[in-house]
Scaffold this active site. Structure first.
Site, PDB file in Angstrom:
ATOM      1  N   CYS A   1     -27.027  16.137 -12.648  1.00 13.07           N
ATOM      2  CA  CYS A   1     -25.280  16.083 -12.208  1.00 13.07           C
ATOM      3  C   CYS A   1     -24.953  17.130 -10.938  1.00 13.07           C
ATOM      4  O   CYS A   1     -25.760  17.048 -10.190  1.00 13.07           O
ATOM      5  CB  CYS A   1     -24.268  16.511 -13.278  1.00 13.07           C
TER       6      CYS A   1
ATOM      7  N   ASN B   1     -25.790  21.034 -12.808  1.00 12.25           N
ATOM      8  CA  ASN B   1     -26.499  21.043 -14.160  1.00 12.25           C
ATOM      9  C   ASN B   1     -26.447  22.152 -14.941  1.00 12.25           C
ATOM     10  O   ASN B   1     -27.419  22.923 -15.400  1.00 12.25           O
ATOM     11  CB  ASN B   1     -27.911  21.364 -13.413  1.00 12.25           C
TER      12      ASN B   1
ATOM     13  N   ASP C   1     -16.864  14.727 -14.594  1.00 17.85           N
ATOM     14  CA  ASP C   1     -16.912  16.200 -14.652  1.00 17.85           C
ATOM     15  C   ASP C   1     -16.396  16.956 -15.610  1.00 17.85           C
ATOM     16  O   ASP C   1     -15.132  16.721 -15.002  1.00 17.85           O
ATOM     17  CB  ASP C   1     -16.869  16.412 -13.325  1.00 17.85           C
TER      18      ASP C   1
ATOM     19  N   CYS D   1     -23.587  21.126 -17.241  1.00 21.31           N
ATOM     20  CA  CYS D   1     -22.626  20.802 -18.399  1.00 21.31           C
ATOM     21  C   CYS D   1     -23.187  19.260 -18.695  1.00 21.31           C
ATOM     22  O   CYS D   1     -23.344  19.243 -19.772  1.00 21.31           O
ATOM     23  CB  CYS D   1     -21.015  20.019 -17.759  1.00 21.31           C
ATOM     24  N   ARG D   2     -22.846  18.488 -17.572  1.00 23.36           N
ATOM     25  CA  ARG D   2     -24.105  16.703 -18.291  1.00 23.36           C
ATOM     26  C   ARG D   2     -24.418  16.442 -18.272  1.00 23.36           C
ATOM     27  O   ARG D   2     -25.448  15.874 -19.081  1.00 23.36           O
ATOM     28  CB  ARG D   2     -22.720  15.847 -16.946  1.00 23.36           C
ATOM     29  N   SER D   3     -25.429  16.652 -17.221  1.00 19.39           N
ATOM     30  CA  SER D   3     -27.007  16.241 -17.418  1.00 19.39           C
ATOM     31  C   SER D   3     -28.006  17.446 -18.017  1.00 19.39           C
ATOM     32  O   SER D   3     -28.664  16.658 -18.618  1.00 19.39           O
ATOM     33  CB  SER D   3     -27.557  17.056 -15.930  1.00 19.39           C
TER      34      SER D   3
HETATM   35  P1  4NP Z   1     -21.585  19.511 -14.331  1.00 20.18           P
HETATM   36  O1  4NP Z   1     -19.946  20.091 -14.236  1.00 20.18           O
HETATM   37  O2  4NP Z   1     -21.854  18.504 -12.910  1.00 20.18           O
HETATM   38  O3  4NP Z   1     -21.584  18.720 -14.988  1.00 20.18           O
HETATM   39  O4  4NP Z   1     -23.189  20.407 -14.395  1.00 20.18           O
HETATM   40  C1  4NP Z   1     -20.094  21.417 -13.133  1.00 20.18           C
HETATM   41  C2  4NP Z   1     -20.443  22.476 -13.310  1.00 20.18           C
HETATM   42  C3  4NP Z   1     -19.593  23.606 -12.227  1.00 20.18           C
HETATM   43  C4  4NP Z   1     -19.232  22.845 -11.094  1.00 20.18           C
HETATM   44  C5  4NP Z   1     -18.543  21.400 -11.125  1.00 20.18           C
HETATM   45  C6  4NP Z   1     -19.359  20.759 -11.972  1.00 20.18           C
HETATM   46  N1  4NP Z   1     -18.448  23.924 -10.523  1.00 20.18           N
HETATM   47  O5  4NP Z   1     -17.895  23.348  -9.991  1.00 20.18           O
HETATM   48  O6  4NP Z   1     -18.842  25.134 -10.698  1.00 20.18           O
END
Ligand code: 4NP
Length: 161
Positions: free
Chosen positions: A12, A15, A125, A17-19
């Site tokens: 994602c 790294n 996201d 939240c989703r992955s």
């Molecule tokens: P992820 O979510 O891609 O599912 O891990 C996010 C985590 C952090 C951020 C964006 C999306 N950020 O902007 O810091």
């Protein structure tokens, strides 16, 4: 017996939240199927912002609600070597997919795809949203990773499964 290992990397943006959820839930499916030796699982982010951090507390808690512990994971960024090491690089959304493809070496062996490829759907996201977003991510990831495991099993030798 020589085990031919399949290696799967979920990707994602951050790294955190989703992955990490996808990694944990997929590993759970793999364990249930008794395929831990045959399938290696990891996750990474296209960005390096959260390198070395544990998953977001909301992802940890969402996984925990379903009896899955992802608290020991550590965020890392997608690297060039991943395109040789992993057979499958699985993007959570179409932006991740485009970023992975942009980073891919000209010649590489990994199969780069969207998790919800058949539906052509993104795992949204959840980072800046409400907590319910994490339940939605969990449901999409649960179904998507389950179907993906069936796909991998379909191309494994009958003697391996
Ligand atoms: P992820 O979510 O891609 O599912 O891990 C996010 C985590 C952090 C951020 C964006 C999306 N950020 O902007 O810091």
């Amino acid at each position: 017996m020589v085990v031919k290992q399949r290696r799967v990397l979920f990707v994602c943006l951050g790294n955190i939240c989703r992955s990490p959820l996808a990694e944990g839930v997929f590993r759970h499916h793999v364990k249930q199927a008794g395929l831990e030796e045959q399938i290696y699982v990891d996750s990474a982010g296209t960005a390096n912002w959260h390198r070395g951090k544990k998953p977001d507390i909301r992802s940890i808690q969402t996984a925990q609600k379903h009896g899955i512990d992802i608290s020991n994971q550590e965020a890392r960024q997608l690297e060039d070597e991943d395109f040789e090491k992993f057979h499958y690089i699985v993007a959570m959304d179409s932006t991740n997919l485009a970023n992975i493809q942009a980073k891919a070496p000209y010649l590489h062996t990994a199969n780069v795809r969207l998790l919800l490829q058949d539906e052509q759907k993104d795992v949204p996201d959840p980072y800046y949203g409400a907590n319910e977003g994490f339940d939605e991510v969990y449901e999409l990831v649960r179904g998507g990773t389950y179907n993906f495991l069936q796909e991998i099993r379909d191309v494994m030798e009958p003697t391996e499964i």
